[in-house]
Scaffold this motif. Structure first.
Motif, PDB file in Angstrom:
ATOM      1  N   LYS A 205       0.824  -1.200   0.000  1.00 54.02           N
ATOM      2  CA  LYS A 205       0.000   0.000   0.000  1.00 54.02           C
ATOM      3  C   LYS A 205       0.867   1.264   0.000  1.00 54.02           C
ATOM      4  CE  LYS A 205      -3.604  -0.232   2.471  1.00 54.02           C
ATOM      5  NZ  LYS A 205      -4.521  -0.324   3.622  1.00 54.02           N
TER       6      LYS A 205
ATOM      7  N   ALA B 279      -9.073   1.886   4.665  1.00 56.41           N
ATOM      8  CA  ALA B 279      -9.181   0.432   4.792  1.00 56.41           C
ATOM      9  C   ALA B 279      -8.559  -0.065   6.095  1.00 56.41           C
ATOM     10  CB  ALA B 279      -8.533  -0.250   3.596  1.00 56.41           C
ATOM     11  N   ASP B 280      -7.643   0.706   6.672  1.00 58.31           N
ATOM     12  CA  ASP B 280      -6.973   0.298   7.910  1.00 58.31           C
ATOM     13  C   ASP B 280      -7.579   0.946   9.147  1.00 58.31           C
ATOM     14  OD1 ASP B 280      -5.158  -1.249   6.493  1.00 58.31           O
ATOM     15  OD2 ASP B 280      -3.789   0.433   6.195  1.00 58.31           O
TER      16      ASP B 280
ATOM     17  N   GLY C 209     -14.658  -1.842  10.895  1.00 62.66           N
ATOM     18  CA  GLY C 209     -13.916  -1.120   9.878  1.00 62.66           C
ATOM     19  C   GLY C 209     -14.747  -0.016   9.248  1.00 62.66           C
TER      20      GLY C 209
ATOM     21  N   LEU D   5      -7.502   4.425   0.368  1.00 55.63           N
ATOM     22  CA  LEU D   5      -6.533   3.395   0.745  1.00 55.63           C
ATOM     23  C   LEU D   5      -6.298   3.369   2.254  1.00 55.63           C
ATOM     24  CD1 LEU D   5      -3.911   3.895  -2.118  1.00 55.63           C
ATOM     25  CD2 LEU D   5      -5.499   1.991  -1.856  1.00 55.63           C
TER      26      LEU D   5
ATOM     27  N   ASN E 254     -14.747   0.956   6.183  1.00 50.41           N
ATOM     28  CA  ASN E 254     -15.315   0.518   4.907  1.00 50.41           C
ATOM     29  C   ASN E 254     -16.677  -0.131   5.118  1.00 50.41           C
ATOM     30  OD1 ASN E 254     -13.287   1.392   3.212  1.00 50.41           O
ATOM     31  ND2 ASN E 254     -12.137  -0.514   3.316  1.00 50.41           N
ATOM     32  N   GLU E 255     -16.725  -1.038   6.074  1.00 51.02           N
ATOM     33  CA  GLU E 255     -17.974  -1.739   6.362  1.00 51.02           C
ATOM     34  C   GLU E 255     -19.012  -0.792   6.952  1.00 51.02           C
ATOM     35  OE1 GLU E 255     -19.526  -5.640   8.929  1.00 51.02           O
ATOM     36  OE2 GLU E 255     -17.424  -4.992   9.009  1.00 51.02           O
TER      37      GLU E 255
END
Length: 295
Positions: free
Chosen positions: A41, A72-73, A155, A69, A157-158
């Motif tokens: 990444k 995501a973490d 997360g 990007l 994203n979720e």
């Protein structure tokens, strides 16, 4: 006499690619050998920087792609407003007190608690509070919407996917023991991608000093506003010799970079952090302390 039949095209050996395909494949392999693609990444982010440098993408596109990007973490616990800094409404508070809190904070949604702050029983839309003004006989409980609870480890994203599918804009974040750890909004998640999103406080441009008046009589002050400008705006005498900006001065006084919702009281003024970005305060809401209050 019969016409001669055209000779058949030479057949390719089984498994052999066309010449053009072979050339393309060889070229692709050569490019990959000379300039291999990113393997991590961090390398991908460096590639985005190089793409911006070569003017293949614009700065805004690069920033947004990097945000995607990095998101995501991240988890809900990374982007939430911590519980002590949450603006909540008490289910048993009188209407005037509820209305004052809504006006003072300027949010569109509020967690509502009963008995103790950790006991969130629902979410109140600020616009629904007007129904109580028109019909005082209504019970505030009937206006509450169900609260959504998510773990700190969820997360981003979720979480964003859940916000979109369930049409929720706010969730209560709980820790591993089931206690309220904070709250997070869809705006908090999106700001990790696109950066700062201007809100209802930002409908007017600040002056050159980074200061603008708000509807309740307080002032919105940019974190990079000079201490001299703050002194002139409020008629106070904060020290101007050691720090250039009000954000730097307050961070020094607190011993850390303040987070959104945190407050500091100095020289008879209350500085409330409205927005942070990139490890620095973007906006303070500054109001005078009541007469007799300790600064």
């Amino acid at each position: 006499m019969p016409e001669p039949r055209p000779s058949a095209a030479p057949r390719r050996p089984p498994g052999r690619l066309p010449v053009a395909a072979e050339r393309r494949s060889l070229f692709d392999r050569l490019v990959e050998f000379i300039s291999p693609g990113p393997d991590s990444k961090d390398e991908l982010i460096e590639s985005l920087a190089e793409a911006e440098h070569r003017e293949l993408i614009g700065p805004e596109s690069r920033a947004m792609l990097e945000g995607v990007l990095r998101m995501a973490d991240l988890t809900a616990g990374d982007a939430m407003v911590a519980a002590p800094r949450m603006d909540l409404l008490d289910i048993d508070a009188p209407y005037d007190e509820l209305l004052a809190t809504v006006i003072d904070t300027g949010h569109s949604r509020f967690p509502v608690f009963e008995d103790r702050r950790d006991n969130v029983i629902g979410i109140l839309m600020a616009k629904d509070l007007l129904k109580l003004q028109r019909a005082p006989e209504l019970n505030l409980r009937t206006l509450l919407r169900p609260a959504v609870f998510v773990p700190e480890s969820k997360g981003l994203n979720e979480l964003l996917r859940d916000f979109r599918s369930n049409r929720n804009h706010l969730a209560i974040v709980i820790d591993e023991f089931g206690n309220t750890a904070g709250l997070i909004t869809i705006e908090d998640v999106l700001e990790e991608i696109v950066g700062e999103i201007e809100d209802e406080f930002d409908d007017r441009e600040p002056d050159e000093a980074g200061i603008v008046s708000l509807a309740d009589g307080s002032l919105r002050v940019a974190g990079d506003a000079s201490i001299e400008a703050v002194n002139q705006a409020f008629g106070v005498e904060l020290p101007e010799d050691e720090f250039d900006t009000i954000g730097g001065f307050i961070a020094h006084q607190l011993g850390h970079v303040p987070r959104r919702g945190e407050t500091a009281e100095l020289a008879g003024l209350r500085f409330s952090v409205m927005l942070t970005r990139g490890g620095a305060v973007r906006w303070f809401r500054v109001a005078r302390l009541p007469a007799g209050a300790d600064a």
